[in-house]
Write a protein that holds these residues in place. Structure first.
Motif, PDB file in Angstrom:
ATOM      1  N   ASN A  54       8.969  16.645 -14.423  1.00 56.51           N
ATOM      2  CA  ASN A  54       8.737  15.711 -15.626  1.00 56.51           C
ATOM      3  C   ASN A  54       9.329  16.341 -17.149  1.00 56.51           C
ATOM      4  O   ASN A  54       9.744  16.979 -16.677  1.00 56.51           O
ATOM      5  N   LEU A  77       6.569  10.894  -7.823  1.00 46.17           N
ATOM      6  CA  LEU A  77       5.263  11.098  -8.814  1.00 46.17           C
ATOM      7  C   LEU A  77       6.175  12.357 -10.075  1.00 46.17           C
ATOM      8  O   LEU A  77       6.041  13.250  -9.629  1.00 46.17           O
ATOM      9  N   THR A  79       5.301  13.454 -14.129  1.00 47.73           N
ATOM     10  CA  THR A  79       4.078  12.905 -15.439  1.00 47.73           C
ATOM     11  C   THR A  79       5.240  13.978 -16.675  1.00 47.73           C
ATOM     12  O   THR A  79       5.889  13.627 -16.865  1.00 47.73           O
ATOM     13  N   MET A 122       2.166   9.080 -16.185  1.00 49.06           N
ATOM     14  CA  MET A 122       2.052   9.243 -15.138  1.00 49.06           C
ATOM     15  C   MET A 122       3.164   7.901 -14.745  1.00 49.06           C
ATOM     16  O   MET A 122       2.156   7.145 -14.276  1.00 49.06           O
ATOM     17  N   TRP A 123       4.014   8.798 -13.396  1.00 41.27           N
ATOM     18  CA  TRP A 123       4.893   7.235 -13.103  1.00 41.27           C
ATOM     19  C   TRP A 123       3.838   7.369 -12.070  1.00 41.27           C
ATOM     20  O   TRP A 123       4.469   8.420 -10.704  1.00 41.27           O
ATOM     21  N   ASP A 124       4.033   6.354 -10.643  1.00 36.91           N
ATOM     22  CA  ASP A 124       3.352   6.142  -9.706  1.00 36.91           C
ATOM     23  C   ASP A 124       4.277   6.680  -8.487  1.00 36.91           C
ATOM     24  O   ASP A 124       3.945   6.762  -7.852  1.00 36.91           O
ATOM     25  N   GLY A 125       5.388   6.619  -8.962  1.00 37.98           N
ATOM     26  CA  GLY A 125       6.988   6.861  -7.264  1.00 37.98           C
ATOM     27  C   GLY A 125       7.016   5.010  -7.137  1.00 37.98           C
ATOM     28  O   GLY A 125       7.471   5.366  -6.587  1.00 37.98           O
ATOM     29  N   SER A 127       5.771   1.855  -8.689  1.00 40.40           N
ATOM     30  CA  SER A 127       6.778   0.383 -10.178  1.00 40.40           C
ATOM     31  C   SER A 127       5.705   0.765 -11.232  1.00 40.40           C
ATOM     32  O   SER A 127       5.482  -0.688 -12.010  1.00 40.40           O
ATOM     33  N   ARG A 128       4.658   1.621 -10.816  1.00 40.78           N
ATOM     34  CA  ARG A 128       3.524   1.333 -12.214  1.00 40.78           C
ATOM     35  C   ARG A 128       3.655   2.701 -13.131  1.00 40.78           C
ATOM     36  O   ARG A 128       4.119   3.774 -13.117  1.00 40.78           O
ATOM     37  N   TYR A 129       3.221   2.767 -14.603  1.00 40.30           N
ATOM     38  CA  TYR A 129       2.837   3.539 -15.551  1.00 40.30           C
ATOM     39  C   TYR A 129       1.401   4.153 -15.731  1.00 40.30           C
ATOM     40  O   TYR A 129       0.878   3.128 -16.266  1.00 40.30           O
ATOM     41  N   TYR A 130       0.749   4.752 -15.932  1.00 41.28           N
ATOM     42  CA  TYR A 130      -0.421   5.172 -15.961  1.00 41.28           C
ATOM     43  C   TYR A 130      -0.729   6.173 -17.395  1.00 41.28           C
ATOM     44  O   TYR A 130       0.355   7.435 -17.324  1.00 41.28           O
TER      45      TYR A 130
END
Length: 136
Positions: A54, A77, A79, A122-125, A127-130
């Motif tokens: 992280n 995963l 952050t 957060m990177w979901d590991g 393809s997406r960022y939240y």
């Protein structure tokens, strides 16, 4: 008598193929999340995920700033904490990246003098960022 293990000369390779020395392993396990300060980053600022683990960023703008997010290890995963603080004059608008999904809406960044905002991305590991607001 206590015996300590010396990993300084050894290396380990993880499932993702990354190799760390024994010293790097100890540092990664015993240290907190590293934080990088971006002082007066200009009109745009890229925030990259760490090569492993992280990361945190402290953004101290002196003008409106559009942030972008990049990186993230596939299968891990991760952050990122982003801490922004308005300067003495305030009034710096922070624009969040379009590639971050905000389930509760993008975080509002107060532009008053000294106002603080902290978000977690957060990177979901895969393809997406939240993103989510922590405080501010």
């Amino acid at each position: 008598m206590s015996t300590l293990l010396d990993f300084s000369a050894g290396v380990a390779t993880g499932a993702g193929g990354n190799t760390l020395s024994g010293g790097q392993i100890v540092d990664a396990v015993t240290s907190g999340t590293p934080i990088l300060t971006k002082l007066n980053p200009g009109a745009s600022c890229n925030l990259a995920f760490a090569s492993y683990g992280n990361i945190g960023y402290r953004i101290l703008p002196d003008q409106d700033c559009a942030l972008s997010v990049s990186g993230g290890n596939v299968g891990e995963l991760q952050t990122m904490r982003v801490f922004t603080q308005q300067p003495y004059g305030g009034n710096c608008e922070i624009t969040w990246p379009d590639n971050v999904i905000w389930p509760e809406g993008a975080a509002f960044v107060d532009s008053r003098i000294g106002a603080i905002c902290c978000v977690e991305i957060m990177w979901d590991g895969a393809s997406r960022y939240y993103g989510r607001l922590i405080f501010g």
